[in-house]
Design a protein around this motif. Sequence first.
Motif, PDB file in Angstrom:
ATOM      1  N   ILE A  41      36.334  37.168  39.004  1.00 60.56           N
ATOM      2  CA  ILE A  41      36.632  36.274  40.118  1.00 60.56           C
ATOM      3  C   ILE A  41      35.598  35.153  40.149  1.00 60.56           C
ATOM      4  CG2 ILE A  41      36.773  36.074  42.633  1.00 60.56           C
ATOM      5  CD1 ILE A  41      37.554  39.029  42.709  1.00 60.56           C
ATOM      6  N   SER A  42      36.044  33.913  40.358  1.00 60.90           N
ATOM      7  CA  SER A  42      35.093  32.808  40.409  1.00 60.90           C
ATOM      8  C   SER A  42      34.778  32.374  41.837  1.00 60.90           C
ATOM      9  CB  SER A  42      35.619  31.611  39.610  1.00 60.90           C
ATOM     10  OG  SER A  42      36.834  31.158  40.180  1.00 60.90           O
ATOM     11  N   GLU A  43      35.644  32.736  42.794  1.00 55.86           N
ATOM     12  CA  GLU A  43      35.397  32.355  44.179  1.00 55.86           C
ATOM     13  C   GLU A  43      36.024  33.383  45.110  1.00 55.86           C
ATOM     14  OE1 GLU A  43      36.372  28.339  45.186  1.00 55.86           O
ATOM     15  OE2 GLU A  43      36.324  28.739  47.316  1.00 55.86           O
ATOM     16  N   ILE A  55      32.278  33.573  55.146  1.00 54.67           N
ATOM     17  CA  ILE A  55      31.359  33.736  54.023  1.00 54.67           C
ATOM     18  C   ILE A  55      32.129  33.394  52.757  1.00 54.67           C
ATOM     19  CG2 ILE A  55      29.995  35.364  52.674  1.00 54.67           C
ATOM     20  CD1 ILE A  55      29.530  36.917  55.252  1.00 54.67           C
ATOM     21  N   THR A  56      31.574  32.483  51.952  1.00 56.24           N
ATOM     22  CA  THR A  56      32.183  32.104  50.684  1.00 56.24           C
ATOM     23  C   THR A  56      31.205  32.417  49.564  1.00 56.24           C
ATOM     24  OG1 THR A  56      33.415  30.333  51.757  1.00 56.24           O
ATOM     25  CG2 THR A  56      33.179  30.201  49.365  1.00 56.24           C
ATOM     26  N   ILE A  57      31.704  33.102  48.540  1.00 55.33           N
ATOM     27  CA  ILE A  57      30.891  33.439  47.366  1.00 55.33           C
ATOM     28  C   ILE A  57      31.545  32.756  46.167  1.00 55.33           C
ATOM     29  CG2 ILE A  57      29.983  35.276  45.911  1.00 55.33           C
ATOM     30  CD1 ILE A  57      30.325  37.173  48.312  1.00 55.33           C
ATOM     31  N   LYS A  58      30.776  31.918  45.460  1.00 57.08           N
ATOM     32  CA  LYS A  58      31.277  31.202  44.282  1.00 57.08           C
ATOM     33  C   LYS A  58      30.362  31.476  43.111  1.00 57.08           C
ATOM     34  CE  LYS A  58      32.937  27.280  46.973  1.00 57.08           C
ATOM     35  NZ  LYS A  58      32.838  25.830  47.188  1.00 57.08           N
ATOM     36  N   LYS A  59      30.957  31.640  41.924  1.00 54.66           N
ATOM     37  CA  LYS A  59      30.185  31.779  40.707  1.00 54.66           C
ATOM     38  C   LYS A  59      30.044  30.419  40.060  1.00 54.66           C
ATOM     39  CE  LYS A  59      31.368  36.341  38.984  1.00 54.66           C
ATOM     40  NZ  LYS A  59      31.994  37.045  37.861  1.00 54.66           N
ATOM     41  N   ALA A  66      25.901  33.471  41.428  1.00 54.66           N
ATOM     42  CA  ALA A  66      26.780  33.462  42.583  1.00 54.66           C
ATOM     43  C   ALA A  66      26.102  32.671  43.685  1.00 54.66           C
ATOM     44  CB  ALA A  66      27.050  34.887  43.052  1.00 54.66           C
ATOM     45  N   ILE A  67      26.882  31.871  44.385  1.00 57.12           N
ATOM     46  CA  ILE A  67      26.371  31.097  45.520  1.00 57.12           C
ATOM     47  C   ILE A  67      27.066  31.631  46.755  1.00 57.12           C
ATOM     48  CG2 ILE A  67      26.222  28.841  46.594  1.00 57.12           C
ATOM     49  CD1 ILE A  67      26.358  27.635  43.820  1.00 57.12           C
ATOM     50  N   VAL A  68      26.296  32.017  47.766  1.00 55.11           N
ATOM     51  CA  VAL A  68      26.853  32.493  49.016  1.00 55.11           C
ATOM     52  C   VAL A  68      26.563  31.442  50.064  1.00 55.11           C
ATOM     53  CG1 VAL A  68      26.810  34.308  50.748  1.00 55.11           C
ATOM     54  CG2 VAL A  68      26.411  34.878  48.359  1.00 55.11           C
ATOM     55  N   SER A  69      27.589  30.994  50.740  1.00 57.14           N
ATOM     56  CA  SER A  69      27.373  30.031  51.805  1.00 57.14           C
ATOM     57  C   SER A  69      28.266  30.399  52.965  1.00 57.14           C
ATOM     58  CB  SER A  69      27.658  28.605  51.325  1.00 57.14           C
ATOM     59  OG  SER A  69      29.013  28.497  50.940  1.00 57.14           O
ATOM     60  N   GLY A  70      27.938  29.888  54.128  1.00 61.47           N
ATOM     61  CA  GLY A  70      28.735  30.164  55.304  1.00 61.47           C
ATOM     62  C   GLY A  70      27.850  30.280  56.511  1.00 61.47           C
TER      63      GLY A  70
END
Length: 165
Positions: free
Chosen positions: A19-21, A31-35, A41-45
């Motif tokens: 999964i990429s996002e 909460i959004t997790i992006k590779k 992984a970047i976690v933002s929110g």
Amino acid sequence: MLKVEEIRELINLVDQSSISEFTYEAEGTTITIKKESDKQAIVSGLVSNVPAPVKQESVRVEAPVQEINEEPVNVAATDNTAKANYDYEIVSPMVGTFYAKASPESEKFVSQGSSVDNDTVVCIVEAMKLFNEIEAEVKGEIVEILVEDGELVEYGQPLFRVKSK
């Protein structure tokens, strides 16, 4: 709201998957997790006070600045001077609110320089409307108080540093 352990588990699962996002929304929290391409992984929110994940080299946690209420601390200066002065830490046995005195009108249980015995009450931690007296469990002298009156504390968080006798 997700617990810190659940957020860490989500980060690990996304990091190990193809999964990429991933986005999670509940009760006004997103909460959004992006590779990234280099598998970070970047976690933002809208999250606050989220500690860095276990895999710090492969995961970066980002949160809005206004949500984090921590001030930078000069750790090197604090640790070097404090380690020479203490050999025991009194830690919080639970999550709750730290109180340095029994009531707003009374004196503090202990202050810097106070002598304590094993059964000396050093503070109160309130959890779920129960006021729990915390004892020193060591004989010595309080050399540093690490939390402020009314501050929220975590399980295992150091509250006092003691030079034992």
